[in-house]
Design a protein around this motif. Structure first.
Motif, short mmCIF file in Angstrom:
data_model
loop_
_atom_site.label_atom_id
_atom_site.label_comp_id
_atom_site.label_asym_id
_atom_site.label_seq_id
_atom_site.Cartn_x
_atom_site.Cartn_y
_atom_site.Cartn_z
N PHE A 163 40.90 40.58 88.66
CA PHE A 163 41.28 40.58 90.08
C PHE A 163 42.79 40.63 90.19
O PHE A 163 43.49 39.88 89.49
N HIS A 164 43.26 41.51 91.06
CA HIS A 164 44.70 41.77 91.15
C HIS A 164 45.12 41.90 92.61
O HIS A 164 44.32 42.29 93.47
N LEU A 165 46.41 41.64 92.83
CA LEU A 165 46.93 41.77 94.19
C LEU A 165 47.08 43.24 94.57
O LEU A 165 46.82 43.61 95.71
N ASP A 166 47.51 44.06 93.61
CA ASP A 166 47.75 45.46 93.97
C ASP A 166 47.37 46.38 92.82
O ASP A 166 46.96 45.94 91.75
N GLU A 167 47.51 47.65 93.08
CA GLU A 167 47.08 48.65 92.13
C GLU A 167 47.90 48.60 90.84
O GLU A 167 47.38 48.81 89.74
N GLN A 168 49.19 48.31 90.98
CA GLN A 168 50.05 48.26 89.81
C GLN A 168 49.58 47.17 88.84
O GLN A 168 49.50 47.38 87.64
N SER A 169 49.23 46.02 89.40
CA SER A 169 48.76 44.92 88.57
C SER A 169 47.41 45.27 87.93
O SER A 169 47.15 44.93 86.77
N LEU A 170 46.56 45.95 88.69
CA LEU A 170 45.27 46.40 88.13
C LEU A 170 45.50 47.32 86.94
O LEU A 170 44.85 47.19 85.90
N LEU A 171 46.45 48.21 87.09
CA LEU A 171 46.77 49.15 86.02
C LEU A 171 47.19 48.40 84.75
O LEU A 171 46.76 48.72 83.64
N GLU A 172 48.01 47.37 84.95
CA GLU A 172 48.46 46.58 83.79
C GLU A 172 47.29 45.83 83.16
O GLU A 172 47.18 45.75 81.94
#
Length: 567
Positions: A163-172
């Motif tokens: 679970f992530h705040l945004d797409e960038q964090s999801l990518l990481e």
RNA sequence: CGGGGCAUGGCGCAGUCUGGUAGCGCAUCUGCUUUGGGAGCAGAGGGUCGGCGGUUCGAAUCCGUCUGCCCCGACCA
């Protein structure tokens, strides 16, 4: 452990129903026993292997910062209604009612439950990112379970959800899992590839599969060494060649083809190639009862591509004989685009044909010498077929190679599909509600065991990769009941190897040597030590690796060091 | 879901067509012999022949029906 205390029933005869090597060997070696179609008992020896796989998976998930939990396999229907999948998932979802007539299902996967957890537990962006995982039993009511635990209905899966705040964090987070998976499969000792994949019923955008290379794999992968492209064949897009169809050189002719209803028969009957024929497939439409898909005779329809076409109903459904007649007035086997009263799509390669053969929409007749525009309007051209070896890489590096593989891992970027549907939000730094971005990541734990065997065996049996062998060492005493010194050495080695931290299996059964050797090979223990009276006279025992053909003599006192140097 | 096939000791199979006291191999148990690549001999235990119904003096065998399992199949157009 002494083998006399482990009720191991190996089979000399091959079970009749087992098709694949891994299924046969797992049954013969006593790793699994079938309970019902697609349902298997994991026997003690197999359980040890399963444990090892699970341990490696857990270690790498923990190392990557994921948090283990466990969710029920029985799940309430409301959650599935919320996500829309109670309707969408189809008959693979095993549904049931409890005593109060409430709907439940056996979980084929856990997006709904984990999203429910997340929306209760995760409130603030400061808690993110989070990755939860579990190792747990899944149930999917497969149409046709087969190949033993390879495609079973109940199986063990490691599933993780981030679970992530945004797409960038999801990518990481996705990259982190990708690395963790690489470490898992490297440690398991398997030869595998990572390929682009379709996300199927799980949904979401980007996804990649981890495939163990094996001839018996149910998936096919395409890759190009020159440009690094690699993908499941079902998602490889094929560009138009750019070649226009050659000019017509023949007149269209109606040819009687009595009873010739398949492309193979047609090509043989007319003395031409399947690649000169056009095949016409009728599928269910979402605006019309039928849509026709036109392909070159030697090409295969790609269901994923087809169901994304305008007017085609998803999931792709082929029409049956009676439905075909209702839509076209002609039975299957003799259809073609000329004056066909249904919407059509044509594949690039089929659009580049000239002077081709196709059905005449009359039973027992085909046309030859058919050409686009002259004889029939060219319908909308699209990419409809499944790639084959030799097709161009989408990255332009040259021709594709194709090999078969077994899907053992799959990672997805889900985005906000479930968090939107189920209102899983957190407050960001500005106090705004935002849907969490999700990733999900699966490893088929039971399937890994079968895949390892598919990749590592010989005519005598399994050859376990060291990391997942049920025991590392098997000690085979020759005629222990006739030799006190053999008996003593057997007990001594059992204790010394165990104390040295090696997992040792001692075959103290009252069996002849050949019988024990055959079992040792079948169950695939990597290291074998033979204790015999004649070697002991020189203070030596014999060592042989499972995949080696030569025996090494080793002094009894240095056996622990010797094995450590081999491990 | 469509097509094909199978169901007989724990496993692998024969017997079914042509109805007449259920057999073989492996495995298991006992004894003796044997002992470096799945030993030999002798003996023993274990099957309501998937369930139900029917035909028959008599059914593993013929008929009906149900159940379970396996294989093939989106490729046919």
């Amino acid at each position: 452990m002494y083998l006399s205390r482990l009720p191991l029933t190996t089979l000399k005869e091959t079970p009749a129903d087992a098709e694949t090597v891994s299924h046969r060997l797992m049954l013969r070696a006593g790793l699994i026993r079938r309970l019902a179609s697609g349902l298997y008992n994991w026997m003690p020896l197999g359980m040890r292997v399963l444990h090892k796989v699970q341990t490696i998976v857990r270690e790498e998930m923990d190392r990557a910062g994921a948090l283990e939990l466990v969710m029920p396999s029985v799940q309430p229907a409301e959650l599935w209604r919320e996500s829309g999948r109670w309707e969408d998932y189809g008959p693979e979802l095993l549904r049931m009612k409890d005593r109060h007539e409430r709907d439940f299902c056996l979980g084929p996967t856990h997006e709904e439950v984990i999203t429910d957890i997340a929306r209760h537990e995760l409130m603030s962006h400061r808690q993110l990112p989070v990755n939860y995982y579990q190792v747990q039993t899944k149930f999917r009511d497969e149409i046709r379970p087969r190949f033993g635990v390879m495609r079973a209905r109940e199986f063990i899966m490691k599933d993780a959800y981030s679970f992530h705040l945004d797409e960038q964090s999801l990518l990481e987070g996705y990259e982190l899992m990708r690395d963790a998976y690489r470490r898992v499969f490297d440690r398991l000792g398997l030869e595998y590839r990572i390929v682009q994949a379709d996300s199927g019923a799980i949904g979401g955008s980007r996804s990649e599969e981890f495939l163990v290379l094996a001839a018996t794999g149910e998936d096919a992968i395409a890759w190009c060494d020159a440009d690094g492209f690699a993908a499941n064949v079902e998602v490889v897009s094929i560009a138009a060649s750019g070649n226009a169809a050659p000019d017509p050189s023949h007149e269209r002719e109606l040819v009687a083809t009595p009873g010739v209803g398949t492309i193979a028969e047609l090509a043989r009957f007319l003395g031409t190639g399947a690649d000169r024929c056009l095949k016409t497939l009728l599928v269910k439409g979402n605006e019309t009862p039928a849509v026709a898909l036109l392909l070159r005779g030697d090409h295969e329809l790609n269901a994923i591509k087809a169901q994304n076409l305008h007017g085609v109903a998803a999931p792709l459904t082929m029409l049956r004989g009676a439905e075909v007649e209702a839509a076209t007035g002609c039975e299957p086997g003799f259809l073609g685009p000329v004056e066909l009263p249904v919407p059509m799509h044509v594949d690039h390669a089929a659009a580049e044909l000239s002077d081709f053969v196709c059905g005449a929409n009359r039973p027992d007749y085909h046309y030859t010498g058919v050409n686009w525009e002259r004889d029939v309007d060219l319908p909308g051209v699209a990419d409809l077929r499944t790639a084959v070896a030799g097709d161009p890489s989408p990255l332009g590096g040259g021709p594709l190679s194709v090999a078969r593989g077994i899907e053992v891992g799959h990672i997805f970027q889900l985005g906000t599909k479930y968090s939107d549907a189920m209102d899983a939000t957190v407050l960001d730094a500005d106090g705004n509600k935002r849907s969490m971005h999700m990733g999900c990541y699966g490893i088929g734990v039971t399937r890994v065991v079968a895949a390892a065997i598919e990749q590592n065996h010989d005519e005598h049996g399994i050859i376990w990769p060291a990391a997942i062998a049920p025991f590392q060492v098997i000690v085979v005493p020759i005629n222990p009941d006739r030799s006190e010194v053999v008996r003593e050495t057997m007990a001594e080695l059992h204790d010394r190897l165990s104390e040295a931290g090696l997992e040792v299996l001692v075959d103290d059964r009252a069996q002849r040597p050949g019988f024990k050797f055959a079992d040792a090979d079948l169950i695939g223990i990597p290291h074998r030590i033979v204790i015999a009276e004649r070697g002991l006279k020189a203070g030596q025992v014999e060592y042989k690796g499972r995949s080696e053909s030569d025996v090494t003599l080793v002094p009894v006192e240095s056996i622990v060091d010797f094995l450590r140097s081999r491990a």
